[in-house]
Motif scaffolding. Structure first.
Motif, PDB file in Angstrom:
ATOM      1  N   LEU A  17      36.037  55.819  36.156  1.00 45.82           N
ATOM      2  CA  LEU A  17      36.081  57.287  36.303  1.00 45.82           C
ATOM      3  C   LEU A  17      34.865  57.878  35.593  1.00 45.82           C
ATOM      4  CD1 LEU A  17      39.862  58.202  35.755  1.00 45.82           C
ATOM      5  CD2 LEU A  17      38.531  58.478  37.868  1.00 45.82           C
ATOM      6  N   ASP A  18      33.678  57.631  36.166  1.00 43.85           N
ATOM      7  CA  ASP A  18      32.448  58.162  35.563  1.00 43.85           C
ATOM      8  C   ASP A  18      32.234  59.576  36.076  1.00 43.85           C
ATOM      9  OD1 ASP A  18      31.975  55.793  34.148  1.00 43.85           O
ATOM     10  OD2 ASP A  18      31.011  54.875  35.872  1.00 43.85           O
ATOM     11  N   LEU A  19      33.000  60.485  35.520  1.00 42.85           N
ATOM     12  CA  LEU A  19      32.989  61.880  35.961  1.00 42.85           C
ATOM     13  C   LEU A  19      32.867  62.771  34.725  1.00 42.85           C
ATOM     14  CD1 LEU A  19      35.865  61.500  38.567  1.00 42.85           C
ATOM     15  CD2 LEU A  19      33.473  62.010  39.094  1.00 42.85           C
ATOM     16  N   TYR A  39      42.279  52.283  35.644  1.00 44.72           N
ATOM     17  CA  TYR A  39      41.079  53.132  35.530  1.00 44.72           C
ATOM     18  C   TYR A  39      40.291  52.804  34.274  1.00 44.72           C
ATOM     19  CZ  TYR A  39      42.777  56.029  39.324  1.00 44.72           C
ATOM     20  OH  TYR A  39      43.185  56.470  40.551  1.00 44.72           O
ATOM     21  N   LYS A  40      38.973  52.900  34.406  1.00 44.87           N
ATOM     22  CA  LYS A  40      38.095  52.747  33.240  1.00 44.87           C
ATOM     23  C   LYS A  40      37.541  54.107  32.840  1.00 44.87           C
ATOM     24  CE  LYS A  40      33.724  50.952  33.266  1.00 44.87           C
ATOM     25  NZ  LYS A  40      32.816  51.665  32.340  1.00 44.87           N
ATOM     26  N   ILE A  41      37.634  54.403  31.550  1.00 45.33           N
ATOM     27  CA  ILE A  41      37.084  55.648  31.007  1.00 45.33           C
ATOM     28  C   ILE A  41      35.993  55.278  30.002  1.00 45.33           C
ATOM     29  CG2 ILE A  41      37.623  57.666  29.557  1.00 45.33           C
ATOM     30  CD1 ILE A  41      40.383  57.724  30.910  1.00 45.33           C
ATOM     31  N   LEU A 121      24.018  43.608  26.519  1.00 41.80           N
ATOM     32  CA  LEU A 121      23.985  44.674  27.530  1.00 41.80           C
ATOM     33  C   LEU A 121      23.062  44.264  28.676  1.00 41.80           C
ATOM     34  CD1 LEU A 121      23.689  47.708  25.092  1.00 41.80           C
ATOM     35  CD2 LEU A 121      25.654  47.176  26.550  1.00 41.80           C
ATOM     36  N   THR A 122      23.477  44.574  29.894  1.00 42.28           N
ATOM     37  CA  THR A 122      22.697  44.103  31.050  1.00 42.28           C
ATOM     38  C   THR A 122      21.366  44.833  31.196  1.00 42.28           C
ATOM     39  OG1 THR A 122      24.108  45.528  32.371  1.00 42.28           O
ATOM     40  CG2 THR A 122      24.556  43.176  32.474  1.00 42.28           C
ATOM     41  N   SER A 123      21.168  45.909  30.446  1.00 37.90           N
ATOM     42  CA  SER A 123      19.864  46.577  30.507  1.00 37.90           C
ATOM     43  C   SER A 123      18.837  45.882  29.609  1.00 37.90           C
ATOM     44  CB  SER A 123      20.016  48.042  30.085  1.00 37.90           C
ATOM     45  OG  SER A 123      20.566  48.106  28.786  1.00 37.90           O
ATOM     46  N   THR A 179      34.050  42.088  35.601  1.00 33.21           N
ATOM     47  CA  THR A 179      32.695  42.224  36.105  1.00 33.21           C
ATOM     48  C   THR A 179      32.419  43.547  36.809  1.00 33.21           C
ATOM     49  OG1 THR A 179      33.258  41.167  38.183  1.00 33.21           O
ATOM     50  CG2 THR A 179      32.531  39.734  36.467  1.00 33.21           C
ATOM     51  N   PRO A 180      31.440  44.323  36.297  1.00 32.04           N
ATOM     52  CA  PRO A 180      30.910  45.471  37.030  1.00 32.04           C
ATOM     53  C   PRO A 180      29.799  45.006  37.979  1.00 32.04           C
ATOM     54  CG  PRO A 180      30.050  45.448  34.799  1.00 32.04           C
ATOM     55  CD  PRO A 180      30.849  44.185  34.972  1.00 32.04           C
ATOM     56  N   GLY A 181      29.099  45.963  38.588  1.00 33.93           N
ATOM     57  CA  GLY A 181      27.989  45.605  39.487  1.00 33.93           C
ATOM     58  C   GLY A 181      28.510  45.102  40.821  1.00 33.93           C
ATOM     59  N   ILE A 182      29.623  45.661  41.286  1.00 32.52           N
ATOM     60  CA  ILE A 182      30.239  45.222  42.543  1.00 32.52           C
ATOM     61  C   ILE A 182      29.840  46.189  43.654  1.00 32.52           C
ATOM     62  CG2 ILE A 182      32.455  44.842  43.718  1.00 32.52           C
ATOM     63  CD1 ILE A 182      31.845  42.825  41.433  1.00 32.52           C
ATOM     64  N   ARG A 183      29.392  45.660  44.749  1.00 32.15           N
ATOM     65  CA  ARG A 183      29.045  46.489  45.900  1.00 32.15           C
ATOM     66  C   ARG A 183      29.564  45.834  47.176  1.00 32.15           C
ATOM     67  NH1 ARG A 183      28.525  49.379  42.468  1.00 32.15           N
ATOM     68  NH2 ARG A 183      26.798  50.685  41.816  1.00 32.15           N
ATOM     69  N   PRO A 184      30.413  46.560  47.941  1.00 34.14           N
ATOM     70  CA  PRO A 184      30.808  46.022  49.238  1.00 34.14           C
ATOM     71  C   PRO A 184      29.557  45.860  50.097  1.00 34.14           C
ATOM     72  CG  PRO A 184      31.941  48.096  48.769  1.00 34.14           C
ATOM     73  CD  PRO A 184      30.933  47.905  47.691  1.00 34.14           C
ATOM     74  N   ASP A 191      21.605  52.090  40.645  1.00 36.50           N
ATOM     75  CA  ASP A 191      20.746  51.517  39.607  1.00 36.50           C
ATOM     76  C   ASP A 191      21.152  50.095  39.235  1.00 36.50           C
ATOM     77  OD1 ASP A 191      23.113  52.122  38.424  1.00 36.50           O
ATOM     78  OD2 ASP A 191      22.273  53.341  36.808  1.00 36.50           O
ATOM     79  N   GLN A 192      22.137  49.530  39.926  1.00 36.83           N
ATOM     80  CA  GLN A 192      22.560  48.154  39.614  1.00 36.83           C
ATOM     81  C   GLN A 192      21.555  47.188  40.241  1.00 36.83           C
ATOM     82  OE1 GLN A 192      24.861  47.393  37.590  1.00 36.83           O
ATOM     83  NE2 GLN A 192      26.603  48.794  37.716  1.00 36.83           N
ATOM     84  N   LYS A 193      21.067  46.229  39.432  1.00 36.78           N
ATOM     85  CA  LYS A 193      20.048  45.312  39.954  1.00 36.78           C
ATOM     86  C   LYS A 193      20.677  44.035  40.505  1.00 36.78           C
ATOM     87  CE  LYS A 193      16.117  47.071  37.473  1.00 36.78           C
ATOM     88  NZ  LYS A 193      16.691  47.918  36.413  1.00 36.78           N
ATOM     89  N   ILE A 211      34.708  48.937  39.555  1.00 35.89           N
ATOM     90  CA  ILE A 211      33.993  49.561  40.667  1.00 35.89           C
ATOM     91  C   ILE A 211      33.956  51.065  40.446  1.00 35.89           C
ATOM     92  CG2 ILE A 211      33.946  49.858  43.176  1.00 35.89           C
ATOM     93  CD1 ILE A 211      35.985  47.229  42.844  1.00 35.89           C
ATOM     94  N   GLY A 212      32.748  51.623  40.446  1.00 40.83           N
ATOM     95  CA  GLY A 212      32.602  53.057  40.235  1.00 40.83           C
ATOM     96  C   GLY A 212      32.187  53.757  41.507  1.00 40.83           C
ATOM     97  N   ARG A 213      30.864  53.941  41.662  1.00 41.16           N
ATOM     98  CA  ARG A 213      30.346  54.771  42.750  1.00 41.16           C
ATOM     99  C   ARG A 213      30.787  54.379  44.153  1.00 41.16           C
ATOM    100  NH1 ARG A 213      24.592  54.499  39.921  1.00 41.16           N
ATOM    101  NH2 ARG A 213      25.628  52.558  39.281  1.00 41.16           N
ATOM    102  N   PRO A 214      30.930  53.081  44.474  1.00 44.12           N
ATOM    103  CA  PRO A 214      31.364  52.765  45.848  1.00 44.12           C
ATOM    104  C   PRO A 214      32.726  53.381  46.202  1.00 44.12           C
ATOM    105  CG  PRO A 214      30.465  50.813  44.808  1.00 44.12           C
ATOM    106  CD  PRO A 214      30.570  51.865  43.733  1.00 44.12           C
ATOM    107  N   ILE A 215      33.530  53.721  45.178  1.00 41.88           N
ATOM    108  CA  ILE A 215      34.810  54.380  45.449  1.00 41.88           C
ATOM    109  C   ILE A 215      34.715  55.878  45.144  1.00 41.88           C
ATOM    110  CG2 ILE A 215      37.223  54.580  44.656  1.00 41.88           C
ATOM    111  CD1 ILE A 215      37.257  51.505  44.441  1.00 41.88           C
TER     112      ILE A 215
END
Ligand code: C5P
Length: 237
Positions: A17-19, A39-41, A121-123, A179-184, A191-193, A211-215
């Motif tokens: 929930l990146d809002l 949900y992740k906050i 951190l992945t960055s 695991t984050p960085g999931i894209r259908p 910005d995920q590499k 999963i954030g933005r794809p949803i």
């Protein structure tokens, strides 16, 4: 930690929930309805009233992952973890420093809260680590910290799906890999590499997918969540 086989498949899909406001988060949760149980906050919402919102989500029967990446002296970490445990969150992240992990694991004892460690951190790349004083590059430091997390009784690790198979070998079956960085297939990476599809991430050994933005940014978030869940379920069975 229950192995993924004992966890309800739907509970393995965590929506970030990146809002910016609780109002927008409430509206998103209402739109997603029964399609999402977990949900992740993170910082953005947590520091905008999201901690009380987390309590109401838990009161409404949802599971909550508080992505607060704690790191401080042991006593301060322990007190923070005790407060998070009282809220009833399911997952809390800490940075994978031995003192921090030890304090967090001891403080949550008896609660249903599970501690997840963020290894590197992945960055960060090797140069960033050396600039920060590390003598180890990313892969060696991830391995060292994952081993320390396992030995200290940490419940799980946040990792990229690419790292999941190697980490599974290193830490064994009992730690949860989140695991984050999931894209259908076909979705924008943003910005995920290093991205992976839901099915491939499950096949690589991920227990929970974040999963954030794809949803959240989909034209129809509920339909997007159901499509991802269907793909996950097929990969699980
Ligand atoms: O929108 P997207 O699906 O990329 O969101 C992924 C979520 O996972 C975000 O909340 C992001 O902060 C988090 N995350 C990440 N990479 C990490 C750790 C956490 O993308 N290594």
């Amino acid at each position: 930690m229950n192995g993924p086989k004992e966890v309800n498949a739907r509970d393995r899909m965590i929506v970030a929930l990146d809002l910016p406001t609780v109002k927008e988060a409430e509206a998103m949760v209402a739109r997603l309805g029964d399609s999402v149980t977990f949900y992740k906050i993170g910082y953005q919402l947590a520091f905008a009233g999201g901690l009380s919102f987390a309590e109401s989500l838990i009161g409404a029967g949802k599971k909550v992952f508080l992505d607060l990446k704690l790191h401080d002296i042991g006593n301060t970490v322990a007190k923070g973890v005790e407060s998070v445990a009282k809220v009833g969150a399911t997952f809390l992240t800490v940075h994978a420093y031995p003192q921090t992990m030890k304090a967090a694991v001891e403080a949550k004892r008896g609660a249903s809260l599970r501690i997840l460690a963020v290894t590197v951190l992945t960055s960060y790349d090797d140069a960033d680590l050396f600039a920060a004083g590390s003598k180890l590059g990313v892969s060696a430091l991830v391995a060292q910290r994952a081993g320390q997390a396992r030995d200290l009784g940490v419940d799980g690790l946040v990792c990229s799906a690419e790292e999941a198979a190697n980490l599974r070998k290193l830490v064994g079956p009992s730690m949860a890999l989140v695991t984050p960085g999931i894209r259908p297939a076909g979705a924008a990476a943003g910005d995920q590499k290093r991205v992976m599809t839901p099915a491939r991430a499950i096949a690589a050994g991920a227990d929970y997918l974040v999963i954030g933005r794809p949803i959240v940014e989909a034209a129809d978030p509920k339909a997007a969540a159901e499509a991802i869940f269907t793909e996950m379920k097929q990969a699980i069975t």
